[in-house]
Scaffold this motif. Sequence first.
Motif, PDB file in Angstrom:
ATOM      1  N   LYS A  85     -10.287 -54.079 -16.078  1.00 51.89           N
ATOM      2  CA  LYS A  85     -10.458 -52.764 -15.454  1.00 51.89           C
ATOM      3  C   LYS A  85      -9.191 -51.921 -15.618  1.00 51.89           C
ATOM      4  O   LYS A  85      -9.271 -50.730 -15.938  1.00 51.89           O
ATOM      5  CB  LYS A  85     -10.794 -52.936 -13.977  1.00 51.89           C
ATOM      6  CG  LYS A  85     -11.157 -51.663 -13.269  1.00 51.89           C
ATOM      7  CD  LYS A  85     -11.590 -51.961 -11.844  1.00 51.89           C
ATOM      8  CE  LYS A  85     -12.130 -50.724 -11.185  1.00 51.89           C
ATOM      9  NZ  LYS A  85     -12.664 -51.006  -9.854  1.00 51.89           N
ATOM     10  N   LYS A  88      -9.067 -50.681 -19.176  1.00 50.81           N
ATOM     11  CA  LYS A  88      -9.998 -49.571 -19.412  1.00 50.81           C
ATOM     12  C   LYS A  88      -9.419 -48.253 -18.899  1.00 50.81           C
ATOM     13  O   LYS A  88      -9.527 -47.216 -19.555  1.00 50.81           O
ATOM     14  CB  LYS A  88     -11.349 -49.852 -18.756  1.00 50.81           C
ATOM     15  CG  LYS A  88     -12.151 -50.933 -19.465  1.00 50.81           C
ATOM     16  CD  LYS A  88     -13.447 -51.214 -18.725  1.00 50.81           C
ATOM     17  CE  LYS A  88     -14.299 -52.246 -19.424  1.00 50.81           C
ATOM     18  NZ  LYS A  88     -15.562 -52.490 -18.719  1.00 50.81           N
ATOM     19  N   LYS A  89      -8.780 -48.296 -17.735  1.00 55.43           N
ATOM     20  CA  LYS A  89      -8.145 -47.084 -17.195  1.00 55.43           C
ATOM     21  C   LYS A  89      -7.005 -46.629 -18.091  1.00 55.43           C
ATOM     22  O   LYS A  89      -6.817 -45.433 -18.322  1.00 55.43           O
ATOM     23  CB  LYS A  89      -7.622 -47.341 -15.776  1.00 55.43           C
ATOM     24  CG  LYS A  89      -8.711 -47.452 -14.744  1.00 55.43           C
ATOM     25  CD  LYS A  89      -8.120 -47.743 -13.368  1.00 55.43           C
ATOM     26  CE  LYS A  89      -9.208 -47.927 -12.334  1.00 55.43           C
ATOM     27  NZ  LYS A  89      -8.665 -48.274 -11.005  1.00 55.43           N
ATOM     28  N   SER A 109     -17.462 -39.171 -21.411  1.00 50.09           N
ATOM     29  CA  SER A 109     -17.985 -39.763 -20.186  1.00 50.09           C
ATOM     30  C   SER A 109     -17.594 -41.241 -20.225  1.00 50.09           C
ATOM     31  O   SER A 109     -18.235 -42.053 -20.906  1.00 50.09           O
ATOM     32  CB  SER A 109     -19.503 -39.624 -20.108  1.00 50.09           C
ATOM     33  OG  SER A 109     -19.986 -40.409 -19.044  1.00 50.09           O
ATOM     34  N   TRP A 110     -16.528 -41.570 -19.506  1.00 48.89           N
ATOM     35  CA  TRP A 110     -16.044 -42.945 -19.526  1.00 48.89           C
ATOM     36  C   TRP A 110     -17.053 -43.892 -18.885  1.00 48.89           C
ATOM     37  O   TRP A 110     -17.189 -45.032 -19.317  1.00 48.89           O
ATOM     38  CB  TRP A 110     -14.677 -43.026 -18.849  1.00 48.89           C
ATOM     39  CG  TRP A 110     -13.646 -42.310 -19.679  1.00 48.89           C
ATOM     40  CD1 TRP A 110     -13.134 -41.074 -19.449  1.00 48.89           C
ATOM     41  CD2 TRP A 110     -13.077 -42.763 -20.909  1.00 48.89           C
ATOM     42  NE1 TRP A 110     -12.262 -40.734 -20.455  1.00 48.89           N
ATOM     43  CE2 TRP A 110     -12.210 -41.757 -21.368  1.00 48.89           C
ATOM     44  CE3 TRP A 110     -13.208 -43.921 -21.666  1.00 48.89           C
ATOM     45  CZ2 TRP A 110     -11.475 -41.869 -22.538  1.00 48.89           C
ATOM     46  CZ3 TRP A 110     -12.471 -44.036 -22.841  1.00 48.89           C
ATOM     47  CH2 TRP A 110     -11.620 -43.020 -23.261  1.00 48.89           C
ATOM     48  N   LYS A 111     -17.759 -43.409 -17.889  1.00 47.92           N
ATOM     49  CA  LYS A 111     -18.785 -44.240 -17.254  1.00 47.92           C
ATOM     50  C   LYS A 111     -19.839 -44.639 -18.291  1.00 47.92           C
ATOM     51  O   LYS A 111     -20.223 -45.813 -18.393  1.00 47.92           O
ATOM     52  CB  LYS A 111     -19.427 -43.469 -16.098  1.00 47.92           C
ATOM     53  CG  LYS A 111     -20.418 -44.266 -15.301  1.00 47.92           C
ATOM     54  CD  LYS A 111     -20.954 -43.456 -14.133  1.00 47.92           C
ATOM     55  CE  LYS A 111     -21.973 -44.227 -13.339  1.00 47.92           C
ATOM     56  NZ  LYS A 111     -22.477 -43.476 -12.194  1.00 47.92           N
ATOM     57  N   TYR A 112     -20.304 -43.680 -19.090  1.00 48.28           N
ATOM     58  CA  TYR A 112     -21.282 -43.970 -20.138  1.00 48.28           C
ATOM     59  C   TYR A 112     -20.679 -44.884 -21.201  1.00 48.28           C
ATOM     60  O   TYR A 112     -21.320 -45.842 -21.655  1.00 48.28           O
ATOM     61  CB  TYR A 112     -21.781 -42.672 -20.783  1.00 48.28           C
ATOM     62  CG  TYR A 112     -22.626 -42.917 -22.011  1.00 48.28           C
ATOM     63  CD1 TYR A 112     -23.960 -43.289 -21.895  1.00 48.28           C
ATOM     64  CD2 TYR A 112     -22.083 -42.821 -23.283  1.00 48.28           C
ATOM     65  CE1 TYR A 112     -24.733 -43.552 -23.009  1.00 48.28           C
ATOM     66  CE2 TYR A 112     -22.843 -43.080 -24.409  1.00 48.28           C
ATOM     67  CZ  TYR A 112     -24.167 -43.446 -24.271  1.00 48.28           C
ATOM     68  OH  TYR A 112     -24.924 -43.712 -25.384  1.00 48.28           O
ATOM     69  N   TRP A 114     -18.267 -47.106 -21.023  1.00 49.01           N
ATOM     70  CA  TRP A 114     -18.105 -48.496 -20.608  1.00 49.01           C
ATOM     71  C   TRP A 114     -19.440 -49.171 -20.312  1.00 49.01           C
ATOM     72  O   TRP A 114     -19.539 -50.394 -20.328  1.00 49.01           O
ATOM     73  CB  TRP A 114     -17.165 -48.606 -19.411  1.00 49.01           C
ATOM     74  CG  TRP A 114     -15.769 -48.122 -19.713  1.00 49.01           C
ATOM     75  CD1 TRP A 114     -15.065 -47.211 -18.996  1.00 49.01           C
ATOM     76  CD2 TRP A 114     -14.927 -48.504 -20.809  1.00 49.01           C
ATOM     77  NE1 TRP A 114     -13.838 -46.999 -19.584  1.00 49.01           N
ATOM     78  CE2 TRP A 114     -13.728 -47.780 -20.699  1.00 49.01           C
ATOM     79  CE3 TRP A 114     -15.069 -49.377 -21.889  1.00 49.01           C
ATOM     80  CZ2 TRP A 114     -12.685 -47.898 -21.604  1.00 49.01           C
ATOM     81  CZ3 TRP A 114     -14.032 -49.494 -22.797  1.00 49.01           C
ATOM     82  CH2 TRP A 114     -12.855 -48.771 -22.656  1.00 49.01           C
ATOM     83  N   LYS A 115     -20.500 -48.382 -20.050  1.00 46.92           N
ATOM     84  CA  LYS A 115     -21.842 -48.964 -19.915  1.00 46.92           C
ATOM     85  C   LYS A 115     -22.402 -49.360 -21.278  1.00 46.92           C
ATOM     86  O   LYS A 115     -23.203 -50.275 -21.387  1.00 46.92           O
ATOM     87  CB  LYS A 115     -22.803 -47.946 -19.295  1.00 46.92           C
ATOM     88  CG  LYS A 115     -22.849 -47.953 -17.815  1.00 46.92           C
ATOM     89  CD  LYS A 115     -23.934 -46.981 -17.378  1.00 46.92           C
ATOM     90  CE  LYS A 115     -24.236 -47.102 -15.922  1.00 46.92           C
ATOM     91  NZ  LYS A 115     -25.296 -46.182 -15.514  1.00 46.92           N
ATOM     92  N   ASP A 129     -14.726 -57.107 -15.648  1.00 44.39           N
ATOM     93  CA  ASP A 129     -13.673 -56.166 -15.246  1.00 44.39           C
ATOM     94  C   ASP A 129     -12.608 -56.799 -14.358  1.00 44.39           C
ATOM     95  O   ASP A 129     -11.466 -56.337 -14.347  1.00 44.39           O
ATOM     96  CB  ASP A 129     -14.277 -54.964 -14.514  1.00 44.39           C
ATOM     97  CG  ASP A 129     -14.896 -53.954 -15.450  1.00 44.39           C
ATOM     98  OD1 ASP A 129     -14.742 -54.104 -16.677  1.00 44.39           O
ATOM     99  OD2 ASP A 129     -15.533 -53.004 -14.951  1.00 44.39           O
TER     100      ASP A 129
END
Length: 156
Positions: A85, A88-89, A109-112, A114-115, A129
């Motif tokens: 995690k 990733k940040k 879109s980091w959420k997208y 990492w999904k 993570d």
Amino acid sequence: MTINLDHLGELVKTLSHEELNEVTKSSLSSLFKCDAVLSDLPSDITYEEITNLTAVEHGQSITIIVAREDEVPLKVIVPQKATVKDLKKAVARSFENYQNRTGSKVKISWKYLWKTYNLCYDSLLLDNDNSSIDDYGVGNKVTLTFKKKRNMRKAM
């Protein structure tokens, strides 16, 4: 070389904030270009980047290369005991710094991301993570890649 501090103080008082910022930036840029140790640093380096580079020099952090398809690889600095995690940040921060320096306006879109993708090292997916990157064997100057996640619903 002697500096008349009274004269300097009067000069600073006559400059606007923007002018003083510009003088400071150009002075730092000149200093960086002339110094053999600092010459590879960007002229708009941030405090966080300086702190990270110092931590690498002291052995407290490691540098990881993140390879991107058809793009310049990113150098990411994380503490040695970082989690996936944290990594990733750090990737997101490094990419945003890269975009600011290149003038790119692409919204990520980091959420997208990492999904949809995992980071991968030596055919191992960094998929937990909360795990330490050390658990995956990630060390200094290794290269990570992005690997698209398999859609488990379609596989069933």
